[in-house]
Motif scaffolding. Structure first.
Motif, short mmCIF file in Angstrom:
data_model
loop_
_atom_site.label_atom_id
_atom_site.label_comp_id
_atom_site.label_asym_id
_atom_site.label_seq_id
_atom_site.Cartn_x
_atom_site.Cartn_y
_atom_site.Cartn_z
N PRO A 55 26.49 5.85 1.37
CA PRO A 55 25.08 6.17 1.64
C PRO A 55 24.72 6.29 3.12
N LYS A 56 23.67 7.07 3.37
CA LYS A 56 23.02 7.08 4.68
C LYS A 56 22.01 5.94 4.70
N LEU A 57 21.58 5.58 5.90
CA LEU A 57 20.59 4.52 6.05
C LEU A 57 19.27 5.13 6.50
N VAL A 58 18.24 4.94 5.70
CA VAL A 58 16.91 5.48 5.96
C VAL A 58 16.10 4.46 6.76
N LEU A 59 15.62 4.85 7.93
CA LEU A 59 14.92 3.94 8.82
C LEU A 59 13.40 4.12 8.71
N HIS A 60 12.72 3.00 8.42
CA HIS A 60 11.26 2.96 8.44
C HIS A 60 10.79 1.96 9.48
N LEU A 61 9.68 2.29 10.13
CA LEU A 61 9.03 1.39 11.08
C LEU A 61 7.98 0.55 10.35
N GLN A 62 7.51 -0.48 11.03
CA GLN A 62 6.44 -1.29 10.43
C GLN A 62 5.23 -0.41 10.10
N ARG A 63 4.93 0.55 10.99
CA ARG A 63 3.74 1.36 10.75
C ARG A 63 3.91 2.33 9.59
N THR A 64 5.11 2.86 9.36
CA THR A 64 5.26 3.83 8.27
C THR A 64 5.14 3.14 6.91
N VAL A 65 5.73 1.95 6.80
CA VAL A 65 5.63 1.22 5.54
C VAL A 65 4.22 0.65 5.36
N GLY A 66 3.65 0.09 6.43
CA GLY A 66 2.31 -0.48 6.35
C GLY A 66 1.26 0.57 6.04
N TRP A 67 1.37 1.73 6.68
CA TRP A 67 0.40 2.81 6.44
C TRP A 67 0.44 3.23 4.98
N HIS A 68 1.64 3.42 4.45
CA HIS A 68 1.74 3.88 3.06
C HIS A 68 1.21 2.83 2.10
N ALA A 69 1.50 1.56 2.34
CA ALA A 69 0.97 0.50 1.47
C ALA A 69 -0.55 0.53 1.45
N ASN A 70 -1.16 0.78 2.61
CA ASN A 70 -2.62 0.89 2.66
C ASN A 70 -3.14 2.02 1.78
N GLN A 71 -2.46 3.15 1.81
CA GLN A 71 -2.90 4.30 1.02
C GLN A 71 -2.81 4.00 -0.47
N CYS A 72 -1.82 3.21 -0.86
CA CYS A 72 -1.60 2.92 -2.28
C CYS A 72 -2.62 1.96 -2.86
N VAL A 73 -3.31 1.20 -2.02
CA VAL A 73 -4.23 0.18 -2.52
C VAL A 73 -5.27 0.77 -3.45
N SER A 74 -6.05 1.72 -2.96
CA SER A 74 -7.09 2.32 -3.80
C SER A 74 -6.54 3.38 -4.74
N ALA A 75 -5.49 4.10 -4.29
CA ALA A 75 -4.93 5.17 -5.12
C ALA A 75 -4.39 4.64 -6.44
N PHE A 76 -3.92 3.40 -6.44
CA PHE A 76 -3.35 2.81 -7.64
C PHE A 76 -4.20 1.68 -8.21
N GLY A 77 -5.39 1.50 -7.68
CA GLY A 77 -6.30 0.51 -8.24
C GLY A 77 -5.92 -0.93 -7.98
N PHE A 78 -5.16 -1.18 -6.93
CA PHE A 78 -4.81 -2.56 -6.59
C PHE A 78 -6.01 -3.33 -6.04
N ASP A 79 -7.04 -2.64 -5.61
CA ASP A 79 -8.19 -3.30 -5.01
C ASP A 79 -9.20 -3.79 -6.04
N GLU A 80 -8.93 -3.61 -7.31
CA GLU A 80 -9.81 -4.15 -8.34
C GLU A 80 -9.64 -5.67 -8.38
N PRO A 81 -10.72 -6.42 -8.51
CA PRO A 81 -10.67 -7.89 -8.34
C PRO A 81 -9.67 -8.61 -9.24
N THR A 82 -9.44 -8.12 -10.44
CA THR A 82 -8.54 -8.83 -11.36
C THR A 82 -7.15 -8.21 -11.42
N ALA A 83 -6.78 -7.38 -10.45
CA ALA A 83 -5.47 -6.75 -10.46
C ALA A 83 -4.37 -7.80 -10.28
#
Length: 534
Positions: free
Chosen positions: A193-221
């Motif tokens: 395999p090749k090694l795919v490099l991510h920075l803190q900002r690339t992973v953190g930015w994407h996690a932020n986008q997923c919060v509302s897109a996937f409904g993680f921000d609902e209180p009982t999630a």
């Protein structure tokens, strides 16, 4: 929103502030039922960062983590992030040849591995490494509480890492948004395999986008972590949960009974996994989905589509996903409002919405395709990887001058801007949920005495894609059992061929670029052999 400055310390800072304001939701709940609150996790992360520094790990160093989904995995990820070190994620199914490649290509200074289990003898496999090829490796660390009783390997003593013996002091926080965070493995054009490099900002930015897109921000999630942390499919929803405040219920590995119990006892709303995982759960206990809001899946198992459609038709919120190590997982999801047949396709609307750019290119003409025309999917998003580690040639081929990643996947755009993933553009295989280049297996087998050439194809066996190998030799007959035994020692179990058949020559056809091996004929032959039971 957590990851406010796109570094990992900001995520925990937000969770600590929420706890102080009266939000008592845990960050993690372990299999034992032990709940880890934000302040307790932050203390563990701080202790881990201090321990790493005491071991000589500093900003820029790589730490290989070879663990299942344990709390220690996340302690190490956040601890490394805090001091600017990088995690090299190692699949727990990997064997010596794959481990050696990752350690060598990442230049890992430390390897942290699990205690021996019924599935893997990590210490035993480390003993098979050629340490002369690993000059950067300076420390071996085990979660085994009796690590001090293990004999040194390659001249390195085995140390112990555990949450109950961490330094109780603060550290200087040197990790930033632009610090390299993690190296994921992905199939390459060579044997490993090749090694795919991510920075803190690339992973953190994407996690932020997923919060509302996937409904993680609902209180009982509530999220059940089943997919392994060594890949983006396991990491991304876990970090999204941290960003949103949703508790994470850890499952070290997928175990049907445990997954059902976790889902039912804890009112799990968010599940992500393979198509087969959801089928197994449904067929065993349908009540596990009583409060589910989203069941995102990746298509790994051939011939399972009808079962998924029947399950979705009952109201289970199954939806197709898309992701890649280079893009992060949960890159997109199909809308639950679509007809069942459409929502079970891979692809969908990107989590980043309008901040994601997707286009499709005709591989023959090089022109961009209009909606509904099949071509190769290309993506540009702030969450994209920054390159293949120590592999500028591969990076240049994968990322164009405009910053688009050429996925190599076939698909098409819909009129509404969503997309449909169809298949890998080539002969890549999905094995046990992992995208695998057959060349990885072929070149390992070609390294065995007497084997001149090898070709590997994927065929359905008992409802799952399995590999089947064909070999040729100029030195007479080869012993299938001996090659399989050697392959078992060097490859993850899901890569090991179900059979290895010797041929006088591979079937070929003339093409513009010379002779081309006809893999379709090899697949047909393999299926005939399996069907006949030869």
């Amino acid at each position: 929103m957590a990851f406010s400055d796109l570094s990992f310390d900001s995520a925990l800072a937000d969770r600590l502030a929420w706890q102080q304001a009266g939000d008592d939701r845990p960050v993690f709940v372990e299999e034992t039922g032990h709940a880890v609150l934000p302040d307790a996790f932050d203390t563990l992360v701080e202790g881990t960062a201090a321990w790493l520094l005491d071991q000589g790990i500093t900003a820029g160093d790589r730490v290989a983590v070879w663990l299942p989904n344990k709390l220690e995995w996340m302690m190490l990820l956040f601890g490394c992030a805090r001091i600017g070190a990088t995690v090299a994620a190692v699949n727990t199914r990997y064997r010596t040849a794959e481990l050696s490649h990752i350690l060598s290509s990442s230049g890992a200074r430390m390897l942290i591995f699990d205690a021996k289990s019924q599935h893997s003898d990590f210490y035993g496999m480390i003993g098979e490494l050629d340490f002369s090829k690993l000059p950067d490796l300076k420390a071996l660390v085990s979660l085994d509480p009796n690590a001090d009783r293990l004999a040194p390997v390659g001249g390195l003593p085995v140390q112990h890492f555990g949450r109950h013996a961490l330094p109780g002091r603060t550290v200087t926080r040197t990790g930033t948004a632009d610090s390299p965070l993690i190296l994921f493995t992905t199939s390459g054009t060579t044997n490993l395999p090749k090694l795919v490099l991510h920075l803190q900002r690339t992973v953190g930015w994407h996690a932020n986008q997923c919060v509302s897109a996937f409904g993680f921000d609902e209180p009982t999630a509530r999220y059940m972590a089943v997919m392994p942390f060594c890949g983006v499919f396991g990491i991304v929803p876990t970090l999204t949960s941290i960003a949103s405040g949703a508790p994470i219920y850890l499952n070290e590995v997928f175990n049907l009974g445990l997954a059902l119990k976790t889902a039912k006892d804890n009112a799990i709303t968010h599940m992500f996994g393979s198509d087969d995982m959801f089928v197994q759960m449904w067929e065993t206990d349908k009540s596990a989905f009583d409060v589910a809001r989203i069941c995102g899946f990746a298509s790994f198992t051939p011939g399972i589509e009808e079962k998924l459609a029947r399950i979705a038709a009952t109201g289970v919120p199954l939806a197709g996903l898309y992701g890649a190590s280079e893009l992060n997982a949960l890159y997109s999801i199909q809308s639950l409002d679509l007809p069942v047949a459409e929502r079970l396709r891979g692809g969908g609307q990107p989590a980043a919405g309008k901040d994601a750019s997707i286009r499709v290119r005709n591989p023959e003409t090089g022109e961009l395709c209009p909606a509904n025309e099949v071509g190769i999917l290309e993506f540009r998003t702030a969450g994209n990887f920054v390159g293949y580690y120590r592999n500028p040639e591969a990076t240049e081929k994968a990322i164009d001058e405009e910053g688009y990643f050429n996925s190599g996947d076939a698909g098409y755009l819909r009129e509404d801007g969503s997309f449909v993933y169809l298949a890998r553009n080539g002969d890549f295989l999905r094995l046990s949920g992992f995208l695998t280049d057959p060349k990885e297996i072929e070149e390992v087998i070609e390294g065995f005495p007497g084997v001149e050439k090898c070709q590997v194809v994927g065929i359905p066996v008992d409802g799952k894609t399995r590999t089947f190998a064909f070999v040729v030799s100029e030195n007479g007959p080869l012993e299938e059992a001996a090659i399989l035994e050697q392959a078992s020692a060097r490859l993850a179990h899901y890569k090991i061929p179900v059979r290895i058949i010797q041929l006088d020559a591979f079937p070929t056809t003339e093409s513009a670029n010379g002779l081309k091996i006809q893999k379709n004929k090899l697949r047909e032959q393999a299926e005939q052999i399996i069907t006949a039971g030869d």
